[in-house]
Design a protein around this motif. Structure first.
Motif, PDB file in Angstrom:
ATOM      1  N   GLN C 431     -19.921 -22.769 -25.427  1.00 30.72           N
ATOM      2  CA  GLN C 431     -18.904 -21.921 -26.066  1.00 30.72           C
ATOM      3  C   GLN C 431     -17.509 -22.301 -25.563  1.00 30.72           C
ATOM      4  N   PHE C 433     -16.578 -25.198 -24.282  1.00 30.83           N
ATOM      5  CA  PHE C 433     -16.203 -26.518 -24.788  1.00 30.83           C
ATOM      6  C   PHE C 433     -15.735 -26.433 -26.244  1.00 30.83           C
ATOM      7  N   TYR C 434     -16.422 -25.610 -27.015  1.00 37.31           N
ATOM      8  CA  TYR C 434     -16.041 -25.437 -28.421  1.00 37.31           C
ATOM      9  C   TYR C 434     -14.603 -24.928 -28.512  1.00 37.31           C
ATOM     10  N   CYS C 435     -14.284 -23.924 -27.684  1.00 40.59           N
ATOM     11  CA  CYS C 435     -12.912 -23.388 -27.671  1.00 40.59           C
ATOM     12  C   CYS C 435     -11.933 -24.463 -27.204  1.00 40.59           C
ATOM     13  N   ASN C 436     -12.295 -25.165 -26.128  1.00 44.33           N
ATOM     14  CA  ASN C 436     -11.444 -26.244 -25.608  1.00 44.33           C
ATOM     15  C   ASN C 436     -11.127 -27.234 -26.718  1.00 44.33           C
ATOM     16  N   GLN C 437     -12.148 -27.600 -27.458  1.00 41.59           N
ATOM     17  CA  GLN C 437     -11.971 -28.613 -28.495  1.00 41.59           C
ATOM     18  C   GLN C 437     -10.998 -28.144 -29.565  1.00 41.59           C
TER      19      GLN C 437
END
Lengths: 437, 250, 482
Positions: C431, C433-437
């Motif tokens: 989750q 990493f998804y936001c980071n991306q």
């Protein structure tokens, strides 16, 4: 003299015959002191909040059977899973019945606790395993103090035990009331596989109180499947204490089918000690009358990457009471634990009660744990659907109750057990339909 | 725009990428194809900066800058967008709220003020139309309970909102029915211009009928073993991957 | 790579200071430490109470003396020394305020720091406020406006004098004096609190709010709140709490009684931010609170709470669903950090037919804290067609904290439908990493995810409080959230 006093004085009378310096004497005397301190559990204790033993402690139980009783196999055949070949360890009124049993020492020991406790060749195993995981709560302590007979099973490593083992306790009713305290020890070494079926059955309506303790050690990568069939008479009560210690990579499942008895309390405790362990606890409870069934489970996760699955279904009719008290404990070290617990119940009578208390205690952060619990009724629209297809109400209800609980049977490995459970359920629900859905 | 030199990467000490060389210029569409387990998704994750993967050798340049030490969000701020093969669910966070946060964080990184609410709403409405996304959809929790097609459409919607320089579409076609595929491809094509670039990662040629690549690369055992034009994709579709494997192994 | 890890987060959490940890130097009138019948009488006399109230207190005190302090699983703390506490402390410069202009400027300054400006509150239309510092109500706003509708909103001490018939009729009817150890203590020594009565058919036009603050050292705060919604009425009531940072533990043992008569509705919201102790677990408020509501026919009581403060919290806002078709709701967010311990949940007692209850509990544990949900759903034999839905979710941040769930479900009626679900999880790396991306840094991502996790409950708060609650969540997990 109340039961507690009677047990304590009987203990000392019995223990005087024993060798006072022995290893076991020390364990037994400590245990009786622990019982003496604690007494029988009361509703004041959190773990016994919903189950009172008062009604069953009133009887004047004989603590040691006075005589050996014999039974013909044909008279009790129906209590066995008789359509497959099995080892059998059978007790009548707490005494071993050699003519009903089929034991072995061929490459493994499937025999008696009494010989394991007394013969020197078992001494090392007894010292390593006996009373090592059983807790010192009052009832287990009481059993430990009186431990002399039961099943002793030791499977050495790399052994697939070809036949299941049936452990059957029969009581004849020759005593007006009897208290039985079987003690089982089961040790399954690395990579071995074992299946066990256990049943307690009284043959008359005389009161029976069984306080059983079973310790099971499932060593590395071993597999144990345990089936408990509880369908006793309405004056028989059972307190079943099971302690299971699992090592790395092992798989253990316990299925508890509770249909009979006056009061049944299952204390089922899993202690995981290693990684990649899988524990399964499943149960079906269908009771009526004034029956009381209490499932008290514990799964203690202590190491990473382990799993546990609990699935208990209950149908409660008439004046019956069901209790589910399930605990999942995840230690700080037990990261990546997957622990699931489900308890679903149907109340089919105005006077029935269900008390359920699923608990999660989690001290590790990287875990997936969940529990779900429901209380409801049969689906009216499904019932109507079945009836509109010509199935009478009683049968339709039975079918729905069966459908509600039958997923628990999916994980039963022995088809004959499934068949037997199906028959018991049909019988319990008073219908004459096969449930081979 | 993107220049990858001799890239080696591993996860949990298992080497997956073993010397990738790839250059993508503005305005280009590249497709990476390959059998399962060849390292396609790993390549996408490594470019986006997923920390589970360790770059053991080689370099990744984005717009002339070595981005290997950059955090995932910094890469995103610079214009790298990854459309996930399996978009993650974030319960309780609506699509709109998520996009608002993403856009304003990116603006903050560039030293800009938050986008005014009015502009934000206008932008959302515009891009939602492009992807044929229903307004109700935008107030649902991010990816929670979305169908496979909705998840992928939502990914492209986010791409439209963020207007990246490089869009990496990781198996965006998987799990899509033909209508959804058309909508997604249409969205990508409309967003395409001479200043941005697209890297398609796919197992099948199907998507490439809709988004036509300038170059097709075949990835096998962590290396690009063959490059060509869109004709290569047709050849792969017709003949499968076995002939490539044989060619490589010989 | 500049990865923001949970370790960084923990570090930041440790260094976070309690924002409301200031002490206001106000002259006060404080009783000597200790508790006996004379002290109980003295409190009653000090407050110029009628004899029946004094007797009621003494009865409670005598019961309390016979009781022992309870123990709870997963909650460990040093038991308070009940003889080491002063049971009465009041700002004494001016015991009564006729208008805000007379309020001690130091006190006004306190409210400013708390973000409560009484002046501004006066102008704002939405909220009427009663402020309780240490043990005494110091200011109640909007009294006149409310009075026009027949609504009574005042401190309970005033109510005992001005509306004795109402207080006498209802006090102790939902939480009896002998209910539990802390309720008995409170009944004996409560010094003030809020009283509210909404007449038949009246919809209270504004949010009623009480702000509680423990200021003086070595004092306990024992306030008593009584809310009565008469037939067909509606009220939304808010309660906020703060205390200064102190090394010793302060005791807060409040009792809240809600009475919703036929067709009435009470919405009771709490934002609790008592001082939680410092990063080493020193100091902090012991928050042992009994909150209970009684629903008559078709009535509804809804508890919403955001619990971020206190060193130890023990609190189960409950609903007795006595009347047919009555509804109970419980929405809770409990955040624990550092060494905080929270044991909170609810009891839904279904007595009437067609009664419904909903429980949504969200626990967030960080640091070395322990966060437990403990709840009871009880369906009595006559409660036909009772319904309950419970959802308890826990979010763990860091591996030194714990999250526990102890639901008790007791059903004695075959028409009951009960569903309970509980989950425990951590914030997924995927989750984040998804936001980071998408360009969102890890700190912001955690804030986003925590807010999403708590959303079902935050949505239940009145607007005026939702913003404050969100801010509190952020402060409590500061460094990560915000």
């Amino acid at each position: 003299m109340d039961l507690k006093e009677k047990l304590i004085s009987s203990f000392w009378a019995f223990e005087n015959h024993q060798d006072e310096d022995s290893y076991l004497h020390k364990i037994r005397t400590e245990a009786i002191k622990s019982f003496e301190d604690k007494g029988f559990p009361s509703k004041k204790e959190e773990a016994w909040k919903y189950t009172s033993l008062n009604s069953i402690l009133k009887n004047d139980y004989s603590v040691f059977p006075k005589q050996e009783n014999a039974i013909e196999y044909n008279d009790v055949k129906k209590y066995f899973i008789h359509d497959i070949d099995t080892y059998k360890i059978v007790f009548i009124d707490g005494k071993y019945s050699s003519h009903l049993s089929q034991t072995t020492h061929d490459g493994m020991d499937i025999c008696l606790m009494s010989s394991a406790l007394t013969k020197p060749k078992y001494r090392i195993l007894i010292e390593n395993y006996f009373n090592k995981i059983a807790q010192n709560d009052s009832l287990t302590s009481l059993n430990t103090a009186f431990s002399s007979e039961g099943a002793y099973i030791h499977i050495p490593k790399n052994k697939m035990v070809a036949k299941p083992i049936q452990i059957i306790h029969l009581s004849t009713g020759n005593e007006s009331a009897i208290m039985l305290q079987p003690r089982n020890l089961i040790v399954v070494d690395e990579n071995s596989h074992l299946q066990i079926i256990e049943r307690h059955q009284s043959l008359t309506d005389n009161p029976v109180l069984t306080n059983s303790v079973t310790e099971i050690f499932v060593n590395k990568r071993a597999i144990v499947d345990y089936y408990k069939i509880q369908n006793d008479n309405t004056n028989a009560s059972l307190i079943d204490n099971s302690y299971i210690n699992q090592k790395q990579g092992s798989i253990c499942s316990v299925h508890t089918f509770a249909f009979g008895g006056k009061l049944t309390r299952n204390n089922l405790n899993f202690y995981q000690q290693g990684e990649r362990i899988n524990s399964t606890l499943k149960g079906i409870t269908i009771i009526g009358d004034k029956q009381h069934v209490d499932h008290n489970t514990l799964v203690h996760h202590t190491e990473p990457n382990c799993e546990s699955h609990q699935d208990y279904k209950g149908v409660y009719g008439e004046n019956s009471t069901g209790v589910f008290n399930g605990q999942i404990l995840v230690d700080k070290k037990a990261q990546k634990t997957n622990a699931f617990q489900s308890n679903k119940n149907i109340l089919i009578s105005d006077k029935a009660t269900i008390n359920t208390k699923p608990q999660l205690e989690i001290f590790a952060d990287d875990v997936k744990c969940s529990h779900g619990c429901t209380i409801g009724q049969l689906d009216e629209s499904a019932l109507f659907y079945l009836r509109s297809r010509g199935i009478p109400e009683k049968e339709a209800k039975a079918l729905l109750m069966y459908a509600f609980s039958n997923n628990v049977l999916n994980s039963v490995q022995i088809p004959e057990i499934k068949n037997r459970i199906n028959k018991i359920i049909a019988n319990k629900l008073g219908v004459d339909i096969g449930f081979d859905l | 725009m993107l220049k990858i030199k001799n890239l080696h990467a591993s996860v949990a000490d298992k080497s997956i990428l073993r010397g990738i060389n790839l250059e993508i210029k503005p305005g280009e569409v590249h497709a990476i194809m390959g059998p399962n387990g060849s390292g396609k998704s790993t390549l996408a994750s490594v470019i986006a900066g997923k920390e589970d993967y360790e770059v053991t050798d080689g370099e990744i340049f984005f717009e002339g800058e070595d981005i290997n030490e950059f955090a995932p969000e910094e890469r995103a701020h610079k214009g790298v967008f990854l459309s996930f093969q399996y978009p993650v669910e974030i319960p309780g966070v609506s699509v709109t709220n998520f996009m608002k946060t993403a856009i304003n964080e990116t603006r903050k990184a560039k030293g800009l003020e938050d986008m005014p609410a009015k502009d934000m709403l206008k932008l959302i409405r515009e891009k939602a139309e492009l992807l044929e996304i229903d307004r109700k959809f935008l107030s649902r929790s991010l990816n929670e309970g979305f169908s496979g097609g909705e998840k992928k459409r939502n990914e492209i919607f986010q791409m439209a909102m963020l207007e990246p320089k490089l869009a990496i579409l990781d198996e965006t076609d998987s799990g899509l029915d033909i209508d959804a595929l058309r909508i997604v491809a249409n969205g990508v094509n409309k967003l395409k211009n001479k200043d941005n670039a697209v890297l398609l990662i796919t197992h099948y040629q199907r998507l490439l009928d809709y988004i036509v690549p300038d170059y097709v690369h075949v990835l096998y055992k962590g290396k690009i073993v063959k490059s060509g034009t869109k004709e290569l994709a047709h050849e792969l579709e017709a003949k499968g991957y076995d002939w490539i494997k044989e060619e490589v192994n010989i | 790579m500049n990865k923001y890890t949970e370790d960084d987060l923990r570090e930041e959490l440790k260094t976070k200071e309690y924002e409301y940890g200031f002490y206001t130097d106000i002259e006060s009138d404080t009783f000597p430490n200790g508790l006996n019948e004379d002290i109980v009488k003295a409190i009653s006399i000090k407050k110029e109470e009628p004899q029946w109230m004094t007797d009621w207190r003494l009865e409670a005190f005598r019961t309390w003396k016979e009781m022992t302090e309870p123990d709870w699983a997963n909650v460990n703390y040093k038991k308070p020394d009940f003889q080491g506490i002063s049971y009465y402390s009041a700002p004494n410069k001016k015991p009564k305020y006729n208008s805000l202009d007379e309020v001690d400027p130091e006190l006004l300054e306190t409210f400013k720091k708390l973000g409560i400006s009484l002046d501004e509150q006066k102008k704002l239309s939405g909220v009427a406020m009663d402020v309780v510092v240490d043990s005494v109500s110091v200011a109640t706003t909007f009294k006149k406006t409310l009075g026009e509708k027949g609504i009574i909103f005042m401190s309970i001490s005033e109510a005992i004098k001005e509306h004795p018939e109402l207080v006498r009729k209802y006090i102790g009817t939902v939480v009896p004096q002998k209910d539990n150890f802390y309720a008995a203590l409170n009944s004996a020594v409560f010094s003030d609190g809020s009283f509210c009565y909404i007449p038949k058919g009246v919809r209270c036009p504004m949010e009623l709010s009480t702000y509680f603050r423990i200021n003086q050292a070595g004092t306990g705060q024992f306030e008593r709140t009584l809310v009565i919604a008469d037939e067909g009425s509606y009220v939304s009531y808010l309660e906020g709490c703060t205390a200064p940072s102190r090394d010793e533990n302060q005791l807060h043992a409040a009792v809240v009684e809600l009475i919703a008569l036929n067709d009435a509705e009470i919405k009771y919201s709490t934002v609790q931010n008592w001082y939680p102790g410092n990063a080493e677990g020193k100091g902090g408020v012991y928050n042992f609170v009994t909150k209970r509501g009684l629903c008559e026919t078709n009535a509804k009581i809804s508890w919403t709470q955001v619990e971020t403060g206190s060193a130890v919290t023990w609190k189960y806002p409950s609903c007795i669903l006595k009347g047919d078709n009555s509804v109970g709701e419980f929405y809770s967010i409990a955040v624990t950090n550092n060494f905080q311990q929270a044991d909170t949940g609810t009891k839904m007692i279904h007595l009437g037919k067609n009664t419904k209850s909903t429980i949504i509990s969200k626990g967030i544990s960080a640091g070395k804290s322990q966060n437990s949900y403990r709840g009871l759903v009880k369906i009595s034999p006559n409660a036909d067609n009772a319904r309950n839905f419970s959802q308890c979710d826990s979010l763990l941040m860091g591996n030194e904290c714990g999250a526990h769930t102890f639901p008790y479900i007791e059903a004695k009626n075959k028409t009951a439908r009960i569903e309970h679900e509980a989950t425990t999880s951590k914030i997924g790396e995927d989750q984040i990493f998804y936001c980071n991306q998408r360009g969102i840094n890890t700190e912001k991502a955690i804030a986003l995810i925590v807010n999403g996790f708590s959303k079902d409950v935050l949505n239940k708060l009145p607007m005026e409080f939702a913003v404050e609650a969100q801010k509190l969540l952020e402060i409590s997990l500061e460094g990560s959230v915000g």
